[in-house]
Design a protein around this motif. Sequence first.
Motif, PDB file in Angstrom:
ATOM      1  N   ALA A 124      12.203   9.030  45.020  1.00  0.00           N
ATOM      2  CA  ALA A 124      10.930   8.595  44.440  1.00  0.00           C
ATOM      3  C   ALA A 124       9.834   9.624  44.732  1.00  0.00           C
ATOM      4  CB  ALA A 124      10.545   7.226  44.979  1.00  0.00           C
ATOM      5  N   ALA A 125       9.816  10.170  45.937  1.00  0.00           N
ATOM      6  CA  ALA A 125       8.818  11.186  46.289  1.00  0.00           C
ATOM      7  C   ALA A 125       9.021  12.453  45.458  1.00  0.00           C
ATOM      8  CB  ALA A 125       8.886  11.510  47.776  1.00  0.00           C
ATOM      9  N   LEU A 126      10.277  12.851  45.261  1.00  0.00           N
ATOM     10  CA  LEU A 126      10.562  14.021  44.425  1.00  0.00           C
ATOM     11  C   LEU A 126      10.111  13.784  42.992  1.00  0.00           C
ATOM     12  CD1 LEU A 126      14.112  15.098  45.630  1.00  0.00           C
ATOM     13  CD2 LEU A 126      12.036  16.472  45.721  1.00  0.00           C
ATOM     14  N   GLU A 127      10.330  12.583  42.484  1.00  0.00           N
ATOM     15  CA  GLU A 127       9.922  12.269  41.115  1.00  0.00           C
ATOM     16  C   GLU A 127       8.402  12.305  40.984  1.00  0.00           C
ATOM     17  OE1 GLU A 127      10.028  11.355  37.094  1.00  0.00           O
ATOM     18  OE2 GLU A 127      11.546  12.181  38.429  1.00  0.00           O
ATOM     19  N   ARG A 128       7.686  11.749  41.957  1.00  0.00           N
ATOM     20  CA  ARG A 128       6.217  11.791  41.914  1.00  0.00           C
ATOM     21  C   ARG A 128       5.713  13.234  41.925  1.00  0.00           C
ATOM     22  NH1 ARG A 128       6.971   7.470  45.415  1.00  0.00           N
ATOM     23  NH2 ARG A 128       6.454   8.719  47.242  1.00  0.00           N
ATOM     24  N   PHE A 129       6.323  14.078  42.768  1.00  0.00           N
ATOM     25  CA  PHE A 129       5.929  15.483  42.808  1.00  0.00           C
ATOM     26  C   PHE A 129       6.220  16.147  41.470  1.00  0.00           C
ATOM     27  CE2 PHE A 129       7.040  19.951  43.349  1.00  0.00           C
ATOM     28  CZ  PHE A 129       5.819  20.437  43.786  1.00  0.00           C
ATOM     29  N   ASP A 130       7.390  15.870  40.903  1.00  0.00           N
ATOM     30  CA  ASP A 130       7.796  16.470  39.634  1.00  0.00           C
ATOM     31  C   ASP A 130       6.788  16.120  38.535  1.00  0.00           C
ATOM     32  OD1 ASP A 130       9.425  17.940  37.925  1.00  0.00           O
ATOM     33  OD2 ASP A 130      10.923  16.355  37.701  1.00  0.00           O
ATOM     34  N   VAL A 131       6.386  14.874  38.457  1.00  0.00           N
ATOM     35  CA  VAL A 131       5.415  14.442  37.447  1.00  0.00           C
ATOM     36  C   VAL A 131       4.063  15.079  37.722  1.00  0.00           C
ATOM     37  CG1 VAL A 131       4.118  12.444  36.591  1.00  0.00           C
ATOM     38  CG2 VAL A 131       6.609  12.283  36.909  1.00  0.00           C
ATOM     39  N   TRP A 132       3.600  15.039  38.986  1.00  0.00           N
ATOM     40  CA  TRP A 132       2.310  15.614  39.352  1.00  0.00           C
ATOM     41  C   TRP A 132       2.257  17.103  39.019  1.00  0.00           C
ATOM     42  CZ3 TRP A 132       1.089  19.537  42.776  1.00  0.00           C
ATOM     43  CH2 TRP A 132      -0.277  19.710  43.038  1.00  0.00           C
ATOM     44  N   ASN A 133       3.374  17.773  39.187  1.00  0.00           N
ATOM     45  CA  ASN A 133       3.458  19.222  39.004  1.00  0.00           C
ATOM     46  C   ASN A 133       3.698  19.611  37.547  1.00  0.00           C
ATOM     47  OD1 ASN A 133       3.375  21.774  40.292  1.00  0.00           O
ATOM     48  ND2 ASN A 133       5.583  21.929  40.067  1.00  0.00           N
ATOM     49  N   GLY A 134       3.694  18.645  36.657  1.00  0.00           N
ATOM     50  CA  GLY A 134       3.880  18.958  35.245  1.00  0.00           C
ATOM     51  C   GLY A 134       5.306  19.307  34.889  1.00  0.00           C
ATOM     52  N   ARG A 135       6.238  18.892  35.739  1.00  0.00           N
ATOM     53  CA  ARG A 135       7.679  19.110  35.533  1.00  0.00           C
ATOM     54  C   ARG A 135       8.044  20.590  35.427  1.00  0.00           C
ATOM     55  NH1 ARG A 135      10.081  14.247  35.756  1.00  0.00           N
ATOM     56  NH2 ARG A 135       9.080  12.513  34.736  1.00  0.00           N
ATOM     57  N   LYS A 136       7.304  21.427  36.171  1.00  0.00           N
ATOM     58  CA  LYS A 136       7.663  22.848  36.237  1.00  0.00           C
ATOM     59  C   LYS A 136       9.032  22.993  36.877  1.00  0.00           C
ATOM     60  CE  LYS A 136       2.909  24.398  36.854  1.00  0.00           C
ATOM     61  NZ  LYS A 136       1.961  24.968  37.831  1.00  0.00           N
ATOM     62  N   ASP A 137       9.729  24.043  36.512  1.00  0.00           N
ATOM     63  CA  ASP A 137      11.086  24.297  37.000  1.00  0.00           C
ATOM     64  C   ASP A 137      11.076  24.479  38.523  1.00  0.00           C
ATOM     65  OD1 ASP A 137      13.691  25.117  37.436  1.00  0.00           O
ATOM     66  OD2 ASP A 137      13.682  26.628  35.847  1.00  0.00           O
ATOM     67  N   PHE A 138      11.797  23.605  39.246  1.00  0.00           N
ATOM     68  CA  PHE A 138      11.862  23.681  40.710  1.00  0.00           C
ATOM     69  C   PHE A 138      12.440  25.012  41.188  1.00  0.00           C
ATOM     70  CE2 PHE A 138      12.331  18.830  41.664  1.00  0.00           C
ATOM     71  CZ  PHE A 138      10.993  18.643  41.367  1.00  0.00           C
ATOM     72  N   SER A 139      13.336  25.596  40.419  1.00  0.00           N
ATOM     73  CA  SER A 139      13.969  26.842  40.870  1.00  0.00           C
ATOM     74  C   SER A 139      12.977  27.999  40.915  1.00  0.00           C
ATOM     75  CB  SER A 139      15.163  27.205  39.986  1.00  0.00           C
ATOM     76  OG  SER A 139      14.738  27.539  38.685  1.00  0.00           O
ATOM     77  N   LYS A 140      11.828  27.828  40.280  1.00  0.00           N
ATOM     78  CA  LYS A 140      10.785  28.855  40.297  1.00  0.00           C
ATOM     79  C   LYS A 140       9.621  28.445  41.195  1.00  0.00           C
ATOM     80  CE  LYS A 140      12.052  30.344  35.722  1.00  0.00           C
ATOM     81  NZ  LYS A 140      11.696  30.404  34.307  1.00  0.00           N
ATOM     82  N   PHE A 141       9.875  27.506  42.094  1.00  0.00           N
ATOM     83  CA  PHE A 141       8.835  26.956  42.965  1.00  0.00           C
ATOM     84  C   PHE A 141       8.122  28.052  43.740  1.00  0.00           C
ATOM     85  CE2 PHE A 141       7.330  25.353  47.043  1.00  0.00           C
ATOM     86  CZ  PHE A 141       6.537  24.306  46.632  1.00  0.00           C
ATOM     87  N   HIS A 142       6.821  27.917  43.817  1.00  0.00           N
ATOM     88  CA  HIS A 142       6.002  28.822  44.620  1.00  0.00           C
ATOM     89  C   HIS A 142       5.102  27.963  45.491  1.00  0.00           C
ATOM     90  CE1 HIS A 142       3.419  32.142  45.762  1.00  0.00           C
ATOM     91  NE2 HIS A 142       4.377  32.925  45.313  1.00  0.00           N
ATOM     92  N   ILE A 143       4.891  28.369  46.707  1.00  0.00           N
ATOM     93  CA  ILE A 143       4.170  27.572  47.693  1.00  0.00           C
ATOM     94  C   ILE A 143       2.773  27.167  47.219  1.00  0.00           C
ATOM     95  CG2 ILE A 143       3.202  29.494  49.007  1.00  0.00           C
ATOM     96  CD1 ILE A 143       4.751  26.282  50.462  1.00  0.00           C
ATOM     97  N   GLU A 144       2.131  27.973  46.379  1.00  0.00           N
ATOM     98  CA  GLU A 144       0.803  27.642  45.886  1.00  0.00           C
ATOM     99  C   GLU A 144       0.798  26.367  45.042  1.00  0.00           C
ATOM    100  OE1 GLU A 144       1.708  30.996  45.805  1.00  0.00           O
ATOM    101  OE2 GLU A 144       0.389  31.485  47.478  1.00  0.00           O
ATOM    102  N   TRP A 145       1.955  25.963  44.520  1.00  0.00           N
ATOM    103  CA  TRP A 145       2.025  24.718  43.756  1.00  0.00           C
ATOM    104  C   TRP A 145       1.608  23.535  44.620  1.00  0.00           C
ATOM    105  CZ3 TRP A 145       7.265  24.664  40.684  1.00  0.00           C
ATOM    106  CH2 TRP A 145       7.293  25.732  39.780  1.00  0.00           C
TER     107      TRP A 145
END
Length: 65
Positions: A36-57
């Motif tokens: 559930a926490a991962l899903e909330r982050f995914d939605v909040w982050n605009g569903r950007k690709d996790f494999s390209k995650f950058h700490i500034e997100w």
Amino acid sequence: MVNRPNEKNECLKRRFVDFRKYARQLSEKSLDRELAALERFDVWNGRKDFSKFHIEWGDGLPHLS
């Protein structure tokens, strides 16, 4: 309008939960909370690709738990 789930992110979430379930032997309740926490982050982050995650997100990240 809600963005559709990113297929790559969904795959990574499933792999993460499988790892947590079998390697860490977590309860279903704990796994549900993490997912559930991962899903909330995914939605909040605009569903950007996790494999390209950058700490500034995470800058300005609201409390998600």
